[in-house]
Design an enzyme around this catalytic site. Structure first.
Site, PDB file in Angstrom:
ATOM      1  N   LYS A   1       0.819  -1.214   0.000  1.00 58.82           N
ATOM      2  CA  LYS A   1       0.000   0.000   0.000  1.00 58.82           C
ATOM      3  C   LYS A   1       0.851   1.262   0.000  1.00 58.82           C
ATOM      4  O   LYS A   1       0.484   2.257  -0.605  1.00 58.82           O
ATOM      5  CB  LYS A   1      -0.944   0.008   1.205  1.00 58.82           C
ATOM      6  CG  LYS A   1      -2.065  -1.012   1.100  1.00 58.82           C
ATOM      7  CD  LYS A   1      -3.081  -0.804   2.205  1.00 58.82           C
ATOM      8  CE  LYS A   1      -4.181  -1.868   2.126  1.00 58.82           C
ATOM      9  NZ  LYS A   1      -5.127  -1.751   3.248  1.00 58.82           N
TER      10      LYS A   1
ATOM     11  N   LYS B   1     -10.343 -10.654  -9.762  1.00 62.83           N
ATOM     12  CA  LYS B   1     -11.500 -10.778  -8.878  1.00 62.83           C
ATOM     13  C   LYS B   1     -12.330  -9.503  -8.920  1.00 62.83           C
ATOM     14  O   LYS B   1     -11.809  -8.418  -9.179  1.00 62.83           O
ATOM     15  CB  LYS B   1     -11.078 -11.128  -7.454  1.00 62.83           C
ATOM     16  CG  LYS B   1     -10.408 -10.018  -6.680  1.00 62.83           C
ATOM     17  CD  LYS B   1     -10.361 -10.346  -5.183  1.00 62.83           C
ATOM     18  CE  LYS B   1     -10.149  -9.066  -4.383  1.00 62.83           C
ATOM     19  NZ  LYS B   1     -10.711  -9.055  -3.055  1.00 62.83           N
TER      20      LYS B   1
ATOM     21  N   LYS C   1     -13.840  -3.364  -5.743  1.00 63.46           N
ATOM     22  CA  LYS C   1     -14.259  -1.958  -5.848  1.00 63.46           C
ATOM     23  C   LYS C   1     -13.249  -1.142  -6.643  1.00 63.46           C
ATOM     24  O   LYS C   1     -13.594  -0.116  -7.213  1.00 63.46           O
ATOM     25  CB  LYS C   1     -14.491  -1.351  -4.470  1.00 63.46           C
ATOM     26  CG  LYS C   1     -13.253  -1.368  -3.597  1.00 63.46           C
ATOM     27  CD  LYS C   1     -13.508  -0.748  -2.239  1.00 63.46           C
ATOM     28  CE  LYS C   1     -12.347  -1.007  -1.309  1.00 63.46           C
ATOM     29  NZ  LYS C   1     -12.519  -2.185  -0.452  1.00 63.46           N
TER      30      LYS C   1
HETATM   31  P1  ADP Z   1     -12.363  -5.182  -2.504  1.00 63.33           P
HETATM   32  O1  ADP Z   1     -11.517  -6.256  -3.146  1.00 63.33           O
HETATM   33  O2  ADP Z   1     -13.522  -4.798  -3.351  1.00 63.33           O
HETATM   34  O3  ADP Z   1     -11.524  -4.019  -2.070  1.00 63.33           O
HETATM   35  P2  ADP Z   1     -12.356  -5.888   0.249  1.00 63.33           P
HETATM   36  O4  ADP Z   1     -10.916  -6.231   0.169  1.00 63.33           O
HETATM   37  O5  ADP Z   1     -12.769  -4.630   0.974  1.00 63.33           O
HETATM   38  O6  ADP Z   1     -12.977  -5.856  -1.220  1.00 63.33           O
HETATM   39  O7  ADP Z   1     -13.092  -7.148   0.859  1.00 63.33           O
HETATM   40  C1  ADP Z   1     -14.165  -7.098   1.775  1.00 63.33           C
HETATM   41  C2  ADP Z   1     -14.646  -8.513   1.994  1.00 63.33           C
HETATM   42  O8  ADP Z   1     -15.228  -9.023   0.783  1.00 63.33           O
HETATM   43  C3  ADP Z   1     -13.559  -9.515   2.366  1.00 63.33           C
HETATM   44  O9  ADP Z   1     -14.130 -10.451   3.280  1.00 63.33           O
HETATM   45  C4  ADP Z   1     -13.220 -10.196   1.063  1.00 63.33           C
HETATM   46  O10 ADP Z   1     -12.696 -11.484   1.229  1.00 63.33           O
HETATM   47  C5  ADP Z   1     -14.570 -10.217   0.357  1.00 63.33           C
HETATM   48  N1  ADP Z   1     -14.396 -10.131  -1.105  1.00 63.33           N
HETATM   49  C6  ADP Z   1     -13.926  -9.066  -1.783  1.00 63.33           C
HETATM   50  N2  ADP Z   1     -13.923  -9.285  -3.107  1.00 63.33           N
HETATM   51  C7  ADP Z   1     -14.396 -10.543  -3.276  1.00 63.33           C
HETATM   52  C8  ADP Z   1     -14.650 -11.365  -4.436  1.00 63.33           C
HETATM   53  N3  ADP Z   1     -14.428 -10.914  -5.655  1.00 63.33           N
HETATM   54  N4  ADP Z   1     -15.151 -12.600  -4.244  1.00 63.33           N
HETATM   55  C9  ADP Z   1     -15.410 -13.064  -2.991  1.00 63.33           C
HETATM   56  N5  ADP Z   1     -15.202 -12.347  -1.876  1.00 63.33           N
HETATM   57  C10 ADP Z   1     -14.698 -11.098  -1.992  1.00 63.33           C
END
Ligand code: ADP
Ligand code: NA
Length: 330
Positions: free
Chosen positions: A114, A197, A200
């Site tokens: 980061k 994946k 956001k």
């Molecule tokens: P992002 O990748 O959108 O930034 P976060 O890292 O904030 O999402 O993840 C928040 C929660 O959602 C975590 O528990 C993470 O494992 C789950 N999560 C995020 N993206 C996915 C995905 N594409 N598939 C399944 N679970 C996800």
């Protein structure tokens, strides 16, 4: 026989949860609240480790809470609260900061990743110490399990080390928590770029299915999802990542095994699957979106629910902190 405690958190870092968050976090949390003494928190203190806008943060904290409540997180079955409402988090974090070696903190790979993005001179000290705050978030509640994604394994490891170190120096105080690592198979991929994946931080918003989007937008995005060459509706992540992702979503939402869905769509075209999947996603998300909008239209009620959660959380956190303070000599 009291139920085992688990703890998990989410950052209030987007205007809507996406389908990956929904299936990968919310749905799991909803199930776990039935089985465990579950503590769920919206970690707004972590959201200020990077540059942020106060109005946006306040709104995202509310929107995040509203979506979890609308999605079935039940304040009578678990403890749901906002981290900054419970001052014991930062109080314990200070004690743990003083037990963490500088070199040890420097080895946290998430900080490296980061801070590289921001430039290491402008990255905040808060970003550097955030895994230690996270250890405080966990240890305050004495959970046995911490459900997290693989990317958080190192941070749970640090919490375990700090719990053991404190117990060793000051006497038995903390439960040493275990990481419950999420299955990789629960991952949902980006609709436009199925190699990545769903996230956001996606390159194009069209790759995302958002809980709070208009159902028309959601349906359109599913219908324009990238599929693969050929016509066969078959699960094959390497050869057919786009279609496989659609099948995985269909399976997760319908509860049907992938093989049954493949059989159902034998001889049909990608378009048939997409139309049915769009209906399925919209019918699952529409009531959640409606309920979230209701909650957001009544901020006093939302704040009341979060205040109740913070009160429940403090009853546990205060007991741990009191013991810690006494043991370190305060
Ligand atoms: P992002 O990748 O959108 O930034 P976060 O890292 O904030 O999402 O993840 C928040 C929660 O959602 C975590 O528990 C993470 O494992 C789950 N999560 C995020 N993206 C996915 C995905 N594409 N598939 C399944 N679970 C996800
Ligand atoms: Na529960």
């Amino acid at each position: 026989n009291p139920r085992a405690r688990i703890l998990s958190g989410m950052q209030p870092s987007a205007d809507s949860l996406h389908l990956g968050n929904y299936l990968g976090a919310l749905v799991q949390w909803r199930a776990m609240q039935e089985e465990y003494d579950a503590v769920y928190m919206i970690v707004d203190l972590h959201a200020i480790t990077v540059p942020q806008d106060p109005g946006v943060l306040a709104q995202r904290t509310r929107v995040t809470a509203a979506q979890y409540l609308a999605g079935g997180i039940d304040v009578d079955k678990c403890t749901l609260f906002v981290q900054s409402h419970v001052p014991e988090h930062t109080q314990l974090a200070w004690v743990l900061n003083c037990l963490t070696g500088f070199g040890e903190a420097s080895r946290m790979t998430q900080f490296k990743d980061k801070s590289l993005k921001q430039g290491s001179d402008t990255a905040s000290v808060g970003l550097f110490t955030y895994p230690i705050l996270q250890a405080a978030d966990i240890l305050l509640y004495q959970p046995e399990g911490v459900p997290v994604g693989e990317d958080q394994r190192q941070h749970v490891e640090l919490s375990r080390d700090l719990a053991q170190r404190f117990n060793h120096r000051f006497g038995e105080t903390f439960v040493v928590p275990q990481a419950f690592i999420q299955k990789e198979s629960a991952k949902i991929q980006d609709l436009q770029n199925p190699a990545a994946k769903m996230s956001k931080s996606a390159e194009s918003p069209n790759g995302l299915i958002n809980l709070l989007d208009d159902p028309k937008v959601t349906a359109k995005r599913i219908k324009s999802a990238v599929t693969d060459d050929g016509t066969e509706i078959r699960y094959d992540k390497a050869e057919k990542p786009g279609v496989s992702n659609l099948l995985a979503i269909y399976s997760a939402l319908s509860g049907k095994p992938i093989a049954a869905i493949e059989a159902e769509y034998q001889g049909k075209m990608y378009g048939h699957l997409k139309v049915d999947l769009a209906d399925l996603v919209v019918s699952e998300l529409a009531p959640i979106r409606a309920r979230a909008q209701e909650l957001l239209a009544d901020p006093a009620e939302l704040d009341r629910l979060l205040a109740v959660g913070a009160q429940k959380a403090r009853e546990v956190a205060a007991v741990t902190l009191e013991e810690v303070y006494r043991k370190v000599g305060f």
